[in-house]
Every structure is written in C-alpha cells, then in structure tokens.
Design an enzyme around this catalytic site. Structure first.
Site, PDB file in Angstrom:
ATOM      1  N   ALA A 173       0.871  -1.185   0.000  1.00  0.00           N
ATOM      2  CA  ALA A 173       0.000   0.000   0.000  1.00  0.00           C
ATOM      3  C   ALA A 173       0.895   1.217   0.000  1.00  0.00           C
ATOM      4  O   ALA A 173       2.016   1.181   0.487  1.00  0.00           O
ATOM      5  CB  ALA A 173      -0.905   0.001   1.229  1.00  0.00           C
ATOM      6  N   LYS A 174       0.323   2.282  -0.549  1.00  0.00           N
ATOM      7  CA  LYS A 174       1.112   3.510  -0.602  1.00  0.00           C
ATOM      8  C   LYS A 174       1.572   3.903   0.792  1.00  0.00           C
ATOM      9  O   LYS A 174       2.676   4.351   0.998  1.00  0.00           O
ATOM     10  CB  LYS A 174       0.268   4.621  -1.228  1.00  0.00           C
TER      11      LYS A 174
END
Ligand code: GLU
Length: 300
Positions: A260-261
């Site tokens: 995930a970012k």
C-alpha cells in the site's frame, strides 16, 4: 454476450506500486483474452490529496508496463455535476440526510456508544451522531447558514426502497465460473455518499461511472470486496445494471503486509529509475504475472 469492458481506476494520490501494476495488468490481460475493452479511469474526487504529478505518474507507469488504454480517460473531477444530480435524486426520495458532524465529533459520538459499537468493513465506527434525527427546519437553517455538511445514506430507508434480496455475481476469471453472493450493505451503516468537499464519495462515483462506461467486469483488489455490497445497493437504488466482480488477492510484501502507498512500497517509478525493466517488474509480481493462459492464482 456484449463486448466485455474492464477498467483500472486508480486514485492519483500517490505513486503506483507493484500492487497497482498487478491489478492493471490483470484487467488488461483479461480484456485482451476476452476480446474486450480496457479503460483507465482517474478517481480524483479528493481535491486535497489528488495531485497532477501523481496522475501523470499513472500514465507514465502504465505505459512503461506496456499497457495502452482507450482515450479520452474519464477523470472524475470533471464529472461533479453528474454526481451532484444523482445525489439530488436520492435527496428527493428522502434517502439522504445532511450530517454536520466534524471528524472529532463523529469519533466522540461513536466512542460514547462503547467498545462494542459496530464498525464498518473499513474499520470505522458506524455513524452514531445525532444528525439523522435533526428537525427539517434545523437542517435547512444550518445548510442556509453555510455550515459544512456531508450527505449520508439513511440505510434503513434505502434498504426498504431497494427490492431485496440483493446479490452480486462473483466471477472466477480462471474458470469462468460464477457464484451469487448475498450483499449485506447494512454493514456500512449510514455511509457518506456526498462529501463535505465534493458532491460525491468514492462509493457513489464508482457506481455511477461503472454504469456510464458500460463496465461489465469489475476486477479489483480483495480490499474492496466489502464495498461491493454497498455498490450493489446503490445500483439497485438507481436502477443500474450490475457488472460481475472479481476481487483479486492483494500482493504481499516480504513481511506479509499488503502493499500500500502508506506502507511506502517501492513506487514503480523508483524501480524504473533503479533500472528495473518492465519484464522484471512483471516477474516481481510473481504468480500474478498474467501470461496468456496462465493462472492468476498462486500455485502453492
Ligand atoms: N480508486 C480506487 C483505489 O484506487 C479503486 C476503485 C475501484 O477499483 O473500484 O483504490
């Protein structure tokens, strides 16, 4: 069968990483295999977090991976009037109410309900504020006074309005098999459909746009599977067709956490700068690399 339509719909609020690449490649490959179309949609309703450089990054990264997509690309920020009109129809049917709670107030109201108060599938406590019960005159006055407000779905009214039972079709792209899944939108409580800063939320825009664009196959990460229940309810409320859904497993990083970012996974652009080739990036995706005829599932 109508021509299949697939889409990849990133939010330009960070750089794409390998998890995004996997999802985009899978959509494009399935479209290719099925003689379908592959669309790219920019989900930029969040003006605070969306940035032009991230959007440019989406185009660069996907092109680098060897993907091409139909143009023009739908950018959700250019469609606010359409979302606002849809929101108005739900208001007119009495299915929405304005919510004036700040984040801190909403958290406090939920905390007051106790530790057992239910949470939505994203982990946020279900809305517990008093706005639902405000007299119409007070609502109107506060709106006229310019008080910031979101628009929430009155879930019980919406469920009464949508003929049930609601189901959606889970599609297995490996075998073509489908299975009906019962939708439980009630788990989302009085979900926000209109944000304080935009006349839509992710849930409303994604449902309206999938229908507008004639998307037949929604292929997205397993983290969005629970959202499909709410999307199905919105489709029923608007009388929209419902695509079939495949929620692919999320890529995990070396520690077993989902990419995930927020976990600072290596952006594709950094891999590129480090000299990684698109072929190597696909190989790093591992079991997810979608060669014609290959399985989209891990072999182990
Ligand atoms: N814009 C969403 C995201 O980036 C994906 C929406 C969807 O595929 O339905 O997480």
């Amino acid at each position: 069968m109508p021509q299949p339509v697939f889409r990849f719909a990133p939010s330009p609020n960070g750089w794409l990483h390998l998890g995004h690449a996997a999802s985009a490649l899978l959509n494009a490959e399935l479209a290719r295999r099925m003689g379908g179309r592959f669309l790219l949609r920019i989900e930029d309703i969040d003006a605070q977090r969306s940035r032009p450089e991230f959007e440019a990054g989406v185009y660069e990264d996907l092109a680098w991976l060897g993907l091409s997509w139909e143009k023009p690309v739908l950018r959700q920020s250019e469609h606010m009037a359409r979302y606002a009109a849809a929101l108005e129809t739900l208001k007119a049917r009495g299915l929405l109410y304005p919510c004036f709670c700040t984040r801190a107030q909403a958290a406090r109201f939920a905390a007051e309900k106790g530790a057992d108060w239910p949470r939505d599938p994203d982990g946020a406590p279900l809305h517990a504020g008093p706005c639902r019960a405000l007299p119409a005159a007070e609502r109107a006055r506060r709106i006229a006074d310019g008080e910031p407000h979101a628009w929430r779905l009155a879930m019980d009214a919406a469920l009464a309005d949508a003929p049930g039972p609601l189901t959606w079709t889970d599609w297995n792209p490996d075998t073509g098999a489908t299975r009906l899944v019962e939708a439980r939108p009630v788990a989302w409580g009085d979900a926000v459909l209109g944000r304080k800063d935009a006349p839509t939320s992710y849930h409303l825009a994604v449902v309206l746009d999938d229908a507008l664009q004639g998307v037949t196959h929604v292929v997205r990460g397993a983290d969005l599977e629970a959202a499909t229940d709410l999307h199905r309810l919105l489709q029923a409320l608007f009388g929209l067709p419902t695509p079939v859904y495949h929620h692919h497993p999320l890529l995990l990083d070396a520690d077993g956490r989902k990419l995930a970012k927020s976990l600072d996974s290596t952006p594709l652009r950094q891999l590129r700068a480090e000299g990684v080739t698109p072929e190597e990036a696909r190989a790093r995706i591992g079991w997810f690399s979608v060669r014609p005829g290959s399985s989209a599932r891990p072999s182990s």
